[in-house]
Design an enzyme around this catalytic site. Structure first.
Site, PDB file in Angstrom:
ATOM      1  N   ASP A  59       0.714  -1.027  -0.238  1.00 55.67           N
ATOM      2  CA  ASP A  59      -0.373  -0.169   0.030  1.00 55.67           C
ATOM      3  C   ASP A  59       0.796   1.437  -0.134  1.00 55.67           C
ATOM      4  OD1 ASP A  59      -1.723   2.200   0.571  1.00 55.67           O
ATOM      5  OD2 ASP A  59      -3.165   0.478   2.077  1.00 55.67           O
ATOM      6  N   SER A 125      -5.789  14.822 -14.429  1.00 54.62           N
ATOM      7  CA  SER A 125      -6.725  14.477 -14.694  1.00 54.62           C
ATOM      8  C   SER A 125      -7.900  16.277 -15.607  1.00 54.62           C
ATOM      9  CB  SER A 125      -8.471  13.921 -13.824  1.00 54.62           C
ATOM     10  OG  SER A 125      -9.819  14.298 -14.602  1.00 54.62           O
ATOM     11  N   TYR A 150     -13.238  12.771  -5.583  1.00 55.93           N
ATOM     12  CA  TYR A 150     -11.861  12.313  -6.819  1.00 55.93           C
ATOM     13  C   TYR A 150     -11.744  13.300  -7.427  1.00 55.93           C
ATOM     14  CZ  TYR A 150     -10.029  10.795 -11.117  1.00 55.93           C
ATOM     15  OH  TYR A 150      -8.929  10.316 -11.996  1.00 55.93           O
ATOM     16  N   LYS A 154      -7.585  15.487  -7.077  1.00 52.58           N
ATOM     17  CA  LYS A 154      -6.686  16.042  -8.559  1.00 52.58           C
ATOM     18  C   LYS A 154      -6.087  17.371  -8.063  1.00 52.58           C
ATOM     19  CE  LYS A 154      -6.159  11.830 -10.153  1.00 52.58           C
ATOM     20  NZ  LYS A 154      -5.360  10.296  -9.616  1.00 52.58           N
ATOM     21  N   PHE A 179      -6.620  13.267 -20.767  1.00 51.19           N
ATOM     22  CA  PHE A 179      -7.913  12.963 -21.374  1.00 51.19           C
ATOM     23  C   PHE A 179      -9.252  11.936 -20.746  1.00 51.19           C
ATOM     24  CE2 PHE A 179      -9.305  17.668 -22.146  1.00 51.19           C
ATOM     25  CZ  PHE A 179      -8.560  18.206 -21.414  1.00 51.19           C
ATOM     26  N   LEU A 201     -17.811   5.543 -20.553  1.00 48.21           N
ATOM     27  CA  LEU A 201     -19.475   5.147 -21.704  1.00 48.21           C
ATOM     28  C   LEU A 201     -18.188   3.268 -22.654  1.00 48.21           C
ATOM     29  CD1 LEU A 201     -21.078   5.481 -23.919  1.00 48.21           C
ATOM     30  CD2 LEU A 201     -19.250   7.716 -25.184  1.00 48.21           C
ATOM     31  N   ARG A 232     -16.296  14.988 -25.595  1.00 41.48           N
ATOM     32  CA  ARG A 232     -14.949  14.527 -24.950  1.00 41.48           C
ATOM     33  C   ARG A 232     -14.249  14.127 -26.189  1.00 41.48           C
ATOM     34  NH1 ARG A 232     -18.134  15.773 -21.562  1.00 41.48           N
ATOM     35  NH2 ARG A 232     -18.457  14.737 -19.686  1.00 41.48           N
ATOM     36  N   PRO A 297     -26.073  13.400 -13.682  1.00 42.67           N
ATOM     37  CA  PRO A 297     -25.878  14.832 -12.515  1.00 42.67           C
ATOM     38  C   PRO A 297     -24.039  15.178 -12.500  1.00 42.67           C
ATOM     39  CG  PRO A 297     -27.337  13.694 -11.780  1.00 42.67           C
ATOM     40  CD  PRO A 297     -26.795  12.688 -12.740  1.00 42.67           C
TER      41      PRO A 297
HETATM   42  P1  NAD Z   1      -6.616   1.506 -12.361  1.00 41.94           P
HETATM   43  O1  NAD Z   1      -7.590   1.540 -10.950  1.00 41.94           O
HETATM   44  O2  NAD Z   1      -6.906   0.574 -13.185  1.00 41.94           O
HETATM   45  O3  NAD Z   1      -5.092   1.502 -11.868  1.00 41.94           O
HETATM   46  C1  NAD Z   1      -4.812   1.755 -10.287  1.00 41.94           C
HETATM   47  C2  NAD Z   1      -3.633   0.931 -10.010  1.00 41.94           C
HETATM   48  O4  NAD Z   1      -3.677   1.686  -8.227  1.00 41.94           O
HETATM   49  C3  NAD Z   1      -4.346  -0.528  -9.729  1.00 41.94           C
HETATM   50  O5  NAD Z   1      -3.968  -1.373  -9.547  1.00 41.94           O
HETATM   51  C4  NAD Z   1      -4.570  -0.202  -8.034  1.00 41.94           C
HETATM   52  O6  NAD Z   1      -5.190  -1.207  -7.952  1.00 41.94           O
HETATM   53  C5  NAD Z   1      -3.344   0.514  -7.155  1.00 41.94           C
HETATM   54  N1  NAD Z   1      -4.149   1.020  -6.578  1.00 41.94           N
HETATM   55  C6  NAD Z   1      -4.829   1.804  -5.558  1.00 41.94           C
HETATM   56  N2  NAD Z   1      -4.844   2.136  -4.173  1.00 41.94           N
HETATM   57  C7  NAD Z   1      -3.622   2.027  -4.105  1.00 41.94           C
HETATM   58  C8  NAD Z   1      -2.774   1.609  -3.032  1.00 41.94           C
HETATM   59  N3  NAD Z   1      -2.858   2.492  -1.945  1.00 41.94           N
HETATM   60  N4  NAD Z   1      -1.409   1.095  -3.089  1.00 41.94           N
HETATM   61  C9  NAD Z   1      -0.858   0.736  -3.966  1.00 41.94           C
HETATM   62  N5  NAD Z   1      -1.864   0.272  -5.057  1.00 41.94           N
HETATM   63  C10 NAD Z   1      -3.146   1.015  -5.121  1.00 41.94           C
HETATM   64  O7  NAD Z   1      -6.680   3.544 -12.835  1.00 41.94           O
HETATM   65  P2  NAD Z   1      -6.161   3.426 -13.778  1.00 41.94           P
HETATM   66  O8  NAD Z   1      -7.339   3.969 -14.697  1.00 41.94           O
HETATM   67  O9  NAD Z   1      -5.577   3.444 -14.419  1.00 41.94           O
HETATM   68  O10 NAD Z   1      -5.696   5.168 -13.429  1.00 41.94           O
HETATM   69  C11 NAD Z   1      -4.428   5.450 -12.733  1.00 41.94           C
HETATM   70  C12 NAD Z   1      -4.412   6.830 -12.572  1.00 41.94           C
HETATM   71  O11 NAD Z   1      -4.473   7.739 -13.949  1.00 41.94           O
HETATM   72  C13 NAD Z   1      -5.378   6.586 -11.095  1.00 41.94           C
HETATM   73  O12 NAD Z   1      -4.329   8.232 -10.479  1.00 41.94           O
HETATM   74  C14 NAD Z   1      -6.272   8.073 -11.760  1.00 41.94           C
HETATM   75  O13 NAD Z   1      -7.274   8.877 -10.797  1.00 41.94           O
HETATM   76  C15 NAD Z   1      -5.798   8.901 -12.986  1.00 41.94           C
HETATM   77  N6  NAD Z   1      -6.971   8.867 -14.329  1.00 41.94           N
HETATM   78  C16 NAD Z   1      -7.573   8.101 -14.668  1.00 41.94           C
HETATM   79  C17 NAD Z   1      -8.445   8.444 -15.541  1.00 41.94           C
HETATM   80  C18 NAD Z   1      -9.578   7.282 -16.524  1.00 41.94           C
HETATM   81  O14 NAD Z   1     -10.601   7.257 -17.082  1.00 41.94           O
HETATM   82  N7  NAD Z   1      -8.992   6.216 -16.590  1.00 41.94           N
HETATM   83  C19 NAD Z   1      -8.748   9.661 -15.899  1.00 41.94           C
HETATM   84  C20 NAD Z   1      -7.832  10.471 -14.742  1.00 41.94           C
HETATM   85  C21 NAD Z   1      -7.258   9.858 -15.017  1.00 41.94           C
HETATM   86  C1  UD1 Z   2     -15.220  10.278 -15.534  1.00 38.60           C
HETATM   87  C2  UD1 Z   2     -14.974  11.347 -14.738  1.00 38.60           C
HETATM   88  C3  UD1 Z   2     -13.634  12.120 -14.292  1.00 38.60           C
HETATM   89  C4  UD1 Z   2     -12.972  11.097 -14.989  1.00 38.60           C
HETATM   90  C5  UD1 Z   2     -13.145   9.639 -15.585  1.00 38.60           C
HETATM   91  C6  UD1 Z   2     -12.426   8.717 -15.773  1.00 38.60           C
HETATM   92  C7  UD1 Z   2     -16.833  11.673 -13.875  1.00 38.60           C
HETATM   93  C8  UD1 Z   2     -17.945  13.640 -14.034  1.00 38.60           C
HETATM   94  N1  UD1 Z   2     -16.753  12.369 -14.413  1.00 38.60           N
HETATM   95  O1  UD1 Z   2     -15.152  11.315 -17.090  1.00 38.60           O
HETATM   96  O2  UD1 Z   2     -13.643  12.319 -13.621  1.00 38.60           O
HETATM   97  O3  UD1 Z   2     -11.411  11.613 -14.726  1.00 38.60           O
HETATM   98  O4  UD1 Z   2     -14.377   9.354 -15.606  1.00 38.60           O
HETATM   99  O5  UD1 Z   2     -12.706   7.583 -14.801  1.00 38.60           O
HETATM  100  O6  UD1 Z   2     -17.130  11.638 -14.062  1.00 38.60           O
HETATM  101  N2  UD1 Z   2     -22.582   8.270 -20.689  1.00 38.60           N
HETATM  102  C9  UD1 Z   2     -23.315   8.124 -21.115  1.00 38.60           C
HETATM  103  N3  UD1 Z   2     -23.278   6.810 -20.867  1.00 38.60           N
HETATM  104  C10 UD1 Z   2     -22.679   5.365 -19.770  1.00 38.60           C
HETATM  105  C11 UD1 Z   2     -21.795   6.226 -19.596  1.00 38.60           C
HETATM  106  C12 UD1 Z   2     -21.082   7.498 -19.911  1.00 38.60           C
HETATM  107  O7  UD1 Z   2     -23.709   8.140 -22.262  1.00 38.60           O
HETATM  108  O8  UD1 Z   2     -23.359   4.729 -19.630  1.00 38.60           O
HETATM  109  C13 UD1 Z   2     -21.672   9.578 -21.509  1.00 38.60           C
HETATM  110  C14 UD1 Z   2     -21.226  10.156 -20.410  1.00 38.60           C
HETATM  111  O9  UD1 Z   2     -22.356  11.079 -20.538  1.00 38.60           O
HETATM  112  C15 UD1 Z   2     -20.225  11.139 -20.680  1.00 38.60           C
HETATM  113  C16 UD1 Z   2     -19.391  10.409 -21.666  1.00 38.60           C
HETATM  114  O10 UD1 Z   2     -19.853   9.181 -21.564  1.00 38.60           O
HETATM  115  O11 UD1 Z   2     -21.092  12.633 -22.159  1.00 38.60           O
HETATM  116  C17 UD1 Z   2     -18.275   9.598 -21.017  1.00 38.60           C
HETATM  117  O12 UD1 Z   2     -18.685   9.602 -19.913  1.00 38.60           O
HETATM  118  P1  UD1 Z   2     -17.014   8.848 -18.914  1.00 38.60           P
HETATM  119  O13 UD1 Z   2     -16.805   7.756 -19.948  1.00 38.60           O
HETATM  120  O14 UD1 Z   2     -17.462   8.703 -17.464  1.00 38.60           O
HETATM  121  O15 UD1 Z   2     -16.374   9.641 -18.975  1.00 38.60           O
HETATM  122  P2  UD1 Z   2     -16.255  11.134 -18.054  1.00 38.60           P
HETATM  123  O16 UD1 Z   2     -18.087  11.584 -17.168  1.00 38.60           O
HETATM  124  O17 UD1 Z   2     -15.883  12.482 -19.419  1.00 38.60           O
END
Ligand code: NAD
Ligand code: UD1
Length: 339
Positions: A59, A125, A150, A154, A179, A201, A232, A297
């Site tokens: 952790d 993010s 969340y 960030k 993004f 999505l 997006r 929302p």
């Molecule tokens: P993910 O959940 O797939 O990966 C995160 C990893 O961190 C996981 O393997 C989890 O087991 C590990 N983890 C979480 N808490 C931990 C802890 N306390 N100690 C050790 N390991 C821990 O997420 P991801 O989609 O790969 O995202 C990675 C990063 O990018 C995150 O910081 C997330 O907030 C950021 N981010 C993701 C997105 C997205 O859409 N996926 C968008 C913007 C930013």
């Molecule tokens: C969301 C988070 C963002 C985070 C990102 C990655 C919110 C407000 N934002 O981004 O902070 O960094 O996920 O985890 O939650 N959509 C549909 N139907 C669905 C799912 C999504 O129409 O079942 C639409 C959403 O309204 C949006 C788009 O698809 O317009 C993308 O959604 P999503 O993949 O959840 O990403 P974000 O909302 O952009």
């Protein structure tokens, strides 16, 4: 060979970055507690690279674990992914998010400063911008009050890093404002593993096409966009992975030991939800069951990146199209579903 500690390296984005680091001649070391990932990811990484990467299972809140890692390895840089990332869950359990994402970052930074580890790439993010006043959104755009705990972690994370860097303790850092990451490794050996019902999505689309969900609801069709659905900037996770390698190279090239910057990581192209569905149907050959529903929302209407800074600063831009990303997401889903 440079050792790079990748916290959250077994996760969705982290695992793809491990592959690219290896291909670029770095030695990635994984720290993960597998709270949101599975050990099978390590098999996928082995199949792609032929390597068993050094793993610390634990952790990020455990400060002494960082001491152990930094004592046992000469670490040149850290890419910090480990965080909780579910927006809805963060509203219900804010303390869990502040503890993991903020206290976890502080634990890492303390250890980096103490052990004089100079380079940090931080996962931020585009959520820090909220609904921007002008589009495409540039790094000069002001951040807006976060609409979830969340998102706040960030914003706070970026501020904490900037303050530590400003204290001239020998830390250089760059925050990458992702993004919307989608897609999977083209081999389909690694990809996103959403737990439970996906809120994002693309996993919802692929699970619906695979028959795991009945139908996709499009959240809102009366937005002020060309087809009424939200816009997006969807980026292929392999392009995102490349941005991390370029960020490490960039930090390495900077002599100022108190350098902090932040940069958008997107394609610069905005796509509506209906365009994503259309692209998915084209690249997969599947027809998707979906219906138009009410707005979700907290959703922003429209956001996509201005990418000039990433092109200049990181000498990086995306190579993959939306079709490529959705094809790779679908191939990964087919593998997961045994189709
Ligand atoms: P993910 O959940 O797939 O990966 C995160 C990893 O961190 C996981 O393997 C989890 O087991 C590990 N983890 C979480 N808490 C931990 C802890 N306390 N100690 C050790 N390991 C821990 O997420 P991801 O989609 O790969 O995202 C990675 C990063 O990018 C995150 O910081 C997330 O907030 C950021 N981010 C993701 C997105 C997205 O859409 N996926 C968008 C913007 C930013
Ligand atoms: C969301 C988070 C963002 C985070 C990102 C990655 C919110 C407000 N934002 O981004 O902070 O960094 O996920 O985890 O939650 N959509 C549909 N139907 C669905 C799912 C999504 O129409 O079942 C639409 C959403 O309204 C949006 C788009 O698809 O317009 C993308 O959604 P999503 O993949 O959840 O990403 P974000 O909302 O952009």
């Amino acid at each position: 060979m440079k050792n790079i500690l990748v916290t959250g390296g077994a996760g969705y984005i982290g695992s793809h970055v491990i592959v690219r680091l290896h291909e670029e001649g770095y030695n990635p070391i994984i720290l993960d507690d597998f709270s949101n990932s599975e050990k099978s990811v390590l098999n996928g990484l082995h199949k792609i690279t032929g390597k068993n990467f050094k793993l610390y299972e634990g952790d990020i809140l455990n400060r002494s674990l960082f001491d152990q890692i930094f004592n046992e390895n000469r670490i040149d840089g850290v890419i910090h992914f480990a965080a909780k990332k579910a927006v809805g869950e963060s509203v219900e359990k804010p303390l869990l998010y502040y503890k993991n994402n903020v206290s976890g970052l502080v634990s890492l930074l303390e250890a980096m400063v103490e052990h004089q580890v100079p380079n940090l790439v931080f996962s931020s993010s585009c959520t820090v911008y909220g609904q921007p006043d002008t589009l495409p959104v540039t790094e000069e755009s002001p951040t807006k009050p976060a609409n979830s705990p969340y998102g706040n972690t960030k914003q706070i994370g970026e501020e904490i890093i900037r303050d530590v860097v400003d204290a001239k303790v020998g830390l250089k850092s760059i925050a990458l404002r992702y993004f919307n990451p989608i897609g999977a490794h083209p081999s389909s050996e690694i990809g996103e593993l959403p737990l439970g019902v996906p809120s994002n999505l693309v996993p919802f689309i692929t699970q619906t096409a695979a028959g795991q969900r009945d139908s996709l609801t499009v959240f809102g069709s009366n937005y002020d966009t060309p087809d009424g659905t939200c816009i997006r900037d969807y980026i292929h996770v392999m392009d995102l992975a490349d941005a991390h390698v370029q960020s490490l190279k960039h930090l390495d090239s900077i002599e100022d030991l108190s350098h902090y910057d932040f940069v958008n990581i997107g394609t610069g192209i905005g796509s509506t939800v209906l365009e994503v569905i259309e692209s998915f149907e084209k690249s997969s050959g599947e027809s998707l069951n979906y219906s138009l529903g009410p707005r979700r929302p907290g959703d922003v209407e429209e956001i996509y990146a201005q990418v000039d800074k990433s092109i200049i600063l990181l000498e990086w831009k995306t190579k993959h199209s939306l079709d490529d990303a959705l094809r790779d997401s679908w191939n990964w889903q087919k593998k997961l579903s045994g189709i």
